[in-house]
Scaffold this motif. Structure first.
Motif, PDB file in Angstrom:
ATOM      1  N   LYS A 172       1.114  -1.383   0.085  1.00 46.03           N
ATOM      2  CA  LYS A 172       0.001   0.239   0.450  1.00 46.03           C
ATOM      3  C   LYS A 172       0.742   1.577  -0.016  1.00 46.03           C
ATOM      4  CE  LYS A 172      -4.324  -2.249   2.056  1.00 46.03           C
ATOM      5  NZ  LYS A 172      -4.548  -1.815   3.298  1.00 46.03           N
ATOM      6  N   ASP A 232       2.265   1.344  -3.555  1.00 40.30           N
ATOM      7  CA  ASP A 232       1.138   2.301  -4.751  1.00 40.30           C
ATOM      8  C   ASP A 232       0.799   3.751  -4.119  1.00 40.30           C
ATOM      9  OD1 ASP A 232      -1.279   0.920  -6.229  1.00 40.30           O
ATOM     10  OD2 ASP A 232      -1.981   1.943  -5.409  1.00 40.30           O
ATOM     11  N   CYS A 233       0.516   4.066  -2.621  1.00 41.07           N
ATOM     12  CA  CYS A 233       0.160   4.974  -2.869  1.00 41.07           C
ATOM     13  C   CYS A 233       1.276   5.983  -3.570  1.00 41.07           C
ATOM     14  CB  CYS A 233      -0.014   5.310  -1.429  1.00 41.07           C
ATOM     15  SG  CYS A 233      -0.419   6.984  -1.054  1.00 41.07           S
ATOM     16  N   MET A 273       3.832   5.690  -5.519  1.00 42.66           N
ATOM     17  CA  MET A 273       3.492   5.876  -7.544  1.00 42.66           C
ATOM     18  C   MET A 273       2.377   6.526  -7.858  1.00 42.66           C
ATOM     19  SD  MET A 273       6.199   4.001  -8.877  1.00 42.66           S
ATOM     20  CE  MET A 273       5.707   3.893 -10.147  1.00 42.66           C
ATOM     21  N   LYS A 274       1.446   5.846  -6.897  1.00 44.17           N
ATOM     22  CA  LYS A 274      -0.300   7.415  -7.407  1.00 44.17           C
ATOM     23  C   LYS A 274       0.267   8.591  -7.235  1.00 44.17           C
ATOM     24  CE  LYS A 274      -4.012   3.911  -6.974  1.00 44.17           C
ATOM     25  NZ  LYS A 274      -4.961   3.794  -6.316  1.00 44.17           N
ATOM     26  N   LYS A 275       1.501   9.224  -6.319  1.00 41.25           N
ATOM     27  CA  LYS A 275       1.680  10.430  -5.828  1.00 41.25           C
ATOM     28  C   LYS A 275       2.562  11.040  -6.744  1.00 41.25           C
ATOM     29  CE  LYS A 275       3.507  13.169  -2.685  1.00 41.25           C
ATOM     30  NZ  LYS A 275       2.466  14.388  -2.643  1.00 41.25           N
ATOM     31  N   CYS A 276       3.646  10.484  -7.173  1.00 44.94           N
ATOM     32  CA  CYS A 276       4.692  10.680  -7.982  1.00 44.94           C
ATOM     33  C   CYS A 276       5.046  10.624  -9.220  1.00 44.94           C
ATOM     34  CB  CYS A 276       5.716  10.268  -6.864  1.00 44.94           C
ATOM     35  SG  CYS A 276       5.586  10.663  -5.413  1.00 44.94           S
ATOM     36  N   GLY A 277       4.109   8.504  -9.501  1.00 48.09           N
ATOM     37  CA  GLY A 277       3.819   8.571 -11.357  1.00 48.09           C
ATOM     38  C   GLY A 277       5.286   7.791 -11.127  1.00 48.09           C
ATOM     39  N   ARG A 283       8.404  -3.169  -5.835  1.00 48.09           N
ATOM     40  CA  ARG A 283       7.487  -3.704  -7.095  1.00 48.09           C
ATOM     41  C   ARG A 283       6.760  -5.288  -7.377  1.00 48.09           C
ATOM     42  NH1 ARG A 283       6.323   1.034 -11.015  1.00 48.09           N
ATOM     43  NH2 ARG A 283       4.675   0.396 -10.480  1.00 48.09           N
TER      44      ARG A 283
END
Length: 458
Positions: A422, A425-426, A428-432, A452
């Motif tokens: 989590k 995932d958090c 990666m969603k925030k930073c790209g 990952r």
């Protein structure tokens, strides 16, 4: 041994050559000038040089220039000065220029043989003194006695001790800041001979266009700007250890040349056709996943097996919590007499140390300078850590929040993996991107990539 005699008198050269070659165990080269001597040195790995000081009978004592050149560019070569003048000032000049010994002409056969026997011993003492001077301020000599309470790191040190006296290559792996160069110097120190050179090279700091010259040397005039011959790092490390840090940054072209050196034990300076024999142990280090680089065709598999005859992996500091306070107190003692408070110790133990030992050392140095009291407090350290503002694990949950015991029972590893997934995932969603996410979390990109892949495989 390969021996070079430099004298402008042909009779002197021939007489010395005949005496030395009489036992059949030495190869002798001769030169009548500095230019001729330079050509021999470029093409051969010379062990011992006898040089007259008054070459060409000039007032400048050109032999001193050769001694200085040998000291600067061929430190593994033993130099002996020859002269017909017994002057104390001249003896001092010779020794300062790097001569291991000084003998007066005429030189009889017995004196020549005695000099050949003792010159390497004197040279060893000279090299020892030079090595000690070169380490001043580099934390190289007083940090080679490594100790650890961590079982993981102690296992690494136990293997390192078994490598004493071996010539096989060693690959040191670990995250940035774990102390890979310190471990390399520890390997060097285990040999118990501080006259052996220890040459360290940061491959990542060498421009690709200069890497070949930096590592293998070059001949005068071999390229634009090569105004004089240069000794490469391999030749400087002859007889000792060569440490190549950030190995993974080497270009494919240099990887090929490095592979050849490791395969043949010979180097070929840029612009030169004849190779030179080199004997040194190669210690390399990287924080990259070389196996993944091999799959991506960015690192040679044959070179990988050449550099990792032995492999040592340094665990990150977050996995060596038993060592954190000992290391912190060790670094703190270098900067002040201050002590760590209980709150400071608690912070040090709960922090994840993404910068590893290097970050810990920096934090102690800053805290020692900025702290006003006799103790280092939590507030003296926290503002200077990489994860400023990020909650440490011990404070991630409110003190009043309780954890369901039934949920924990038998599920520790499952819950830990779930929380890890989590977090990634958090981020990666925030930073790209992986690079940005790794920086956000305060971990190396390679670590994030491994996590990952581990979770994607399930």
């Amino acid at each position: 041994m390969k021996i070079l005699i430099v004298d402008d008198e042909t009779l002197v050269r021939r007489t010395m050559q005949a005496t030395i070659e009489s036992d059949g165990s030495h190869q002798v080269f001769t030169a009548g000038s500095l230019e001729e001597a330079g050509k021999v040195l470029e093409e051969e790995t010379i062990d011992l040089v006898f040089t007259d000081l008054s070459l060409d009978d000039g007032p400048e004592r050109l032999g001193l220039n050769l001694l200085k050149h040998l000291n600067d560019h061929y430190p593994a070569t033993v130099a002996v000065a020859m002269t017909g003048h017994n002057e104390d000032a001249l003896v001092e000049q010779c020794l300062k220029a790097g001569a291991a010994d000084y003998i007066l002409k005429p030189i009889g056969p017995e004196k020549l043989r005695q000099t050949m026997l003792k010159a390497p011993i004197l040279h060893r003492l000279l090299r020892k003194n030079q090595n000690l001077k070169s380490q001043i301020g580099k934390d190289a000599l007083h940090l080679v006695e490594l100790k650890s309470k961590s079982k993981a790191f102690q296992a690494v040190l136990d293997v390192a001790k078994k490598l004493r006296g071996t010539s096989q290559s060693v690959l040191i792996r670990g995250e940035n800041g774990t102390g890979k160069e310190v471990l390399a110097r520890y390997l060097w120190s285990l040999e118990g001979d501080d006259s052996r050179p220890m040459i360290a090279v940061n491959c990542g700091a060498i421009p690709a266009s200069l890497a070949e010259s930096e590592l293998f040397g070059h001949k005068k005039g071999s390229f634009t700007g090569a105004t004089e011959a240069r000794t490469g790092k391999f030749e400087a490390a002859n007889g000792g250890d060569l440490f190549l840090d950030e190995l993974a940054t080497l270009t494919p072209e240099i990887q090929v040349k490095l592979l050849r050196v490791l395969s043949t034990g010979e180097i070929t300076p840029v612009g030169q056709e004849k190779s030179k024999k080199i004997v040194c142990r190669i210690i390399t280090a990287t924080n990259e996943n070389l196996e993944e680089m091999i799959k991506a065709k960015t690192f040679r598999e044959d070179l990988f097996f050449r550099v990792k005859q032995f492999s040592l992996t340094i665990p990150p500091l977050r996995e060596r919590k038993e060592d954190i306070l000992d290391l912190a107190n060790h670094f703190l003692s270098q900067y002040s007499n201050k002590r760590l408070s209980k709150s400071a110790e608690s912070l040090l133990l709960s922090y994840t140390w993404p910068g590893n030992v290097r970050e810990l050392k920096s934090a102690m140095e800053v805290a020692a300078v900025l702290s006003d009291g006799s103790e280092i407090e939590h507030s003296d350290i926290a503002p200077h850590l990489q994860q400023t503002g990020a909650p440490v694990l011990a404070k991630a949950l409110p003190a009043s929040q309780e954890i369901d015991e039934n949920l924990l029972a038998g599920n520790y590893h499952h819950l830990l993996r779930e929380f890890e997934a989590k977090m990634i995932d958090c981020a990666m969603k925030k930073c790209g991107t992986e690079n940005a996410a790794a920086k956000f979390l305060g971990i190396p990109r390679s670590t994030l990539g491994d996590i990952r892949k581990r979770h994607q495989a399930k």
